[in-house]
Design an enzyme around this catalytic site. Sequence first.
Site, PDB file in Angstrom:
ATOM      1  N   LYS A  82       0.874  -1.180   0.000  1.00 25.88           N
ATOM      2  CA  LYS A  82       0.000   0.000   0.000  1.00 25.88           C
ATOM      3  C   LYS A  82       0.903   1.219   0.000  1.00 25.88           C
ATOM      4  O   LYS A  82       2.011   1.174   0.546  1.00 25.88           O
ATOM      5  CB  LYS A  82      -0.864  -0.008   1.269  1.00 25.88           C
ATOM      6  CG  LYS A  82      -2.082   0.861   1.196  1.00 25.88           C
ATOM      7  CD  LYS A  82      -3.280   0.099   0.683  1.00 25.88           C
ATOM      8  CE  LYS A  82      -4.529   0.934   0.692  1.00 25.88           C
ATOM      9  NZ  LYS A  82      -5.703   0.169   0.290  1.00 25.88           N
ATOM     10  N   GLY A 181     -20.423   6.895   5.498  1.00 18.05           N
ATOM     11  CA  GLY A 181     -19.519   7.273   4.404  1.00 18.05           C
ATOM     12  C   GLY A 181     -20.124   6.865   3.074  1.00 18.05           C
ATOM     13  O   GLY A 181     -20.144   5.680   2.737  1.00 18.05           O
ATOM     14  N   VAL A 182     -20.643   7.867   2.341  1.00 22.03           N
ATOM     15  CA  VAL A 182     -21.244   7.552   1.035  1.00 22.03           C
ATOM     16  C   VAL A 182     -20.341   8.071  -0.079  1.00 22.03           C
ATOM     17  O   VAL A 182     -20.744   8.874  -0.907  1.00 22.03           O
ATOM     18  CB  VAL A 182     -22.702   8.081   0.923  1.00 22.03           C
ATOM     19  CG1 VAL A 182     -23.637   7.150   1.660  1.00 22.03           C
ATOM     20  CG2 VAL A 182     -22.831   9.513   1.449  1.00 22.03           C
ATOM     21  N   GLY A 183     -19.100   7.595  -0.051  1.00 22.91           N
ATOM     22  CA  GLY A 183     -18.136   7.940  -1.097  1.00 22.91           C
ATOM     23  C   GLY A 183     -18.241   6.936  -2.224  1.00 22.91           C
ATOM     24  O   GLY A 183     -19.336   6.432  -2.529  1.00 22.91           O
ATOM     25  N   HIS A 184     -17.102   6.611  -2.827  1.00 18.26           N
ATOM     26  CA  HIS A 184     -17.109   5.695  -3.976  1.00 18.26           C
ATOM     27  C   HIS A 184     -17.823   4.391  -3.658  1.00 18.26           C
ATOM     28  O   HIS A 184     -18.708   3.968  -4.379  1.00 18.26           O
ATOM     29  CB  HIS A 184     -15.669   5.405  -4.406  1.00 18.26           C
ATOM     30  CG  HIS A 184     -15.032   6.564  -5.089  1.00 18.26           C
ATOM     31  ND1 HIS A 184     -14.249   7.473  -4.423  1.00 18.26           N
ATOM     32  CD2 HIS A 184     -15.086   6.961  -6.377  1.00 18.26           C
ATOM     33  CE1 HIS A 184     -13.843   8.392  -5.283  1.00 18.26           C
ATOM     34  NE2 HIS A 184     -14.335   8.108  -6.471  1.00 18.26           N
ATOM     35  N   VAL A 185     -17.409   3.729  -2.558  1.00 14.58           N
ATOM     36  CA  VAL A 185     -17.995   2.425  -2.228  1.00 14.58           C
ATOM     37  C   VAL A 185     -19.390   2.585  -1.630  1.00 14.58           C
ATOM     38  O   VAL A 185     -20.337   1.898  -2.037  1.00 14.58           O
ATOM     39  CB  VAL A 185     -17.097   1.655  -1.226  1.00 14.58           C
ATOM     40  CG1 VAL A 185     -17.707   0.314  -0.891  1.00 14.58           C
ATOM     41  CG2 VAL A 185     -15.698   1.469  -1.788  1.00 14.58           C
TER      42      VAL A 185
END
Length: 356
Positions: A82, A181-185
């Site tokens: 990473k 968390g309503v980001g990409h995923v």
Amino acid sequence: MSNKVFELMKDLEHEQVVFCHDPHSNLKAIIAIHNTTLGPALGGTRMWNYASDDEAVVDALRLSRGMTYKAAISGLNLGGGKAVIIGDPSLKSEALWRRYGKFVDSLNGKYITAEDVNTSAADMEFIHLETNHVTGIPEYMGGSGDPSPFTAYGVFVGMKACAQKHWGNDSLSGKKVLVQGVGHVGQYLVGHLTEAGAKVYITDINQARIQETTNKYKVEFIEPERMLDLDLDIYAPCALGATVNDESIPLLKCPIIAGAANNQLAVEKIHGRQLIEKGILYAPDFLINAGGLINVAAEAGGSYNREKVTKDVEKIYQRILDIFALSENENITTQEAAMKIAQKRIDDIAHVKSRL
Ligand code: NAD
């Protein structure tokens, strides 16, 4: 920290850590290679405004270790790595990505990068100008694009396995699920959940994302500081790590935790055990969120087939049930059970590789 990096590498069993610096493009990056027994270390690059260099080092080391176990338990022939870039994501530039791409290239394929928090397929496109050791590049360039939809699908499938275990039925219809968390995923996960008839609550700190999600889906927004007041069926951490901790566990009112975030347990051993004592079923993060890795691994392998990837991601369902069974049989936490299976595969393959 500088005198502690090797101590930390020893504790977490890292092979190599590379510090990259370029004042011209303002690049400060750390590439952490945890273990390459199964294959080259594949893991995304995160860009974050870390409070200190120490914090960035710890993040890179913890995240790369998680990737080793994620690849191993998912049956992939990849190691764990990473990278983190220290800096304000709003200041990223073509020069920064290309200079970073050159550093990745200098590792000759020992580390392969991809997207992570605050990095996109468009950023991978710049990296690809300087190295072939990058995945998640846009579809118009022959890549597989953003891995997030596969991560979200894997989390959804994994949630169904949790439901099967807890309620004896894997339907999520009517279940109260909080997506933090309503980001990409998170956005894609909300899509699957609403389609499955779940009652979805969302929380986030980014107004634009909240707006986008509430416009698109039938969901209820909850202020972040109120989320632990909710009576839930499933809590899905999809923002940053360590949200399952001393403060949150006593307040959590849900039988299941299943989400995409990496390193959800602040302290694996302690908090994993506390969840068992509280009767909360925990889906190990590195197992349930492996969909994106399964997708980019197929891209890196050079024979990308979306249908096959989807089928491979669906295997997360049975893996989760197997881990729950092992955890019960051996009275270990679900995280420990998942680590045990992953470590066994690494040891077995190391043995195979050392034979003529
Ligand atoms: P993202 O940056 O697109 O989304 C994260 C969201 O969380 C953002 O909308 C952000 O505003 C929100 N957030 C941040 N702090 C918050 C807080 N305190 N409370 C509520 N919301 C908060 O990231 P992503 O790609 O969707 O990834 C989400 C998590 O899943 C990360 O931990 C990431 O490491 C992990 N993950 C992602 C993938 C992938 O394919 N993208 C794969 C495996 C794991």
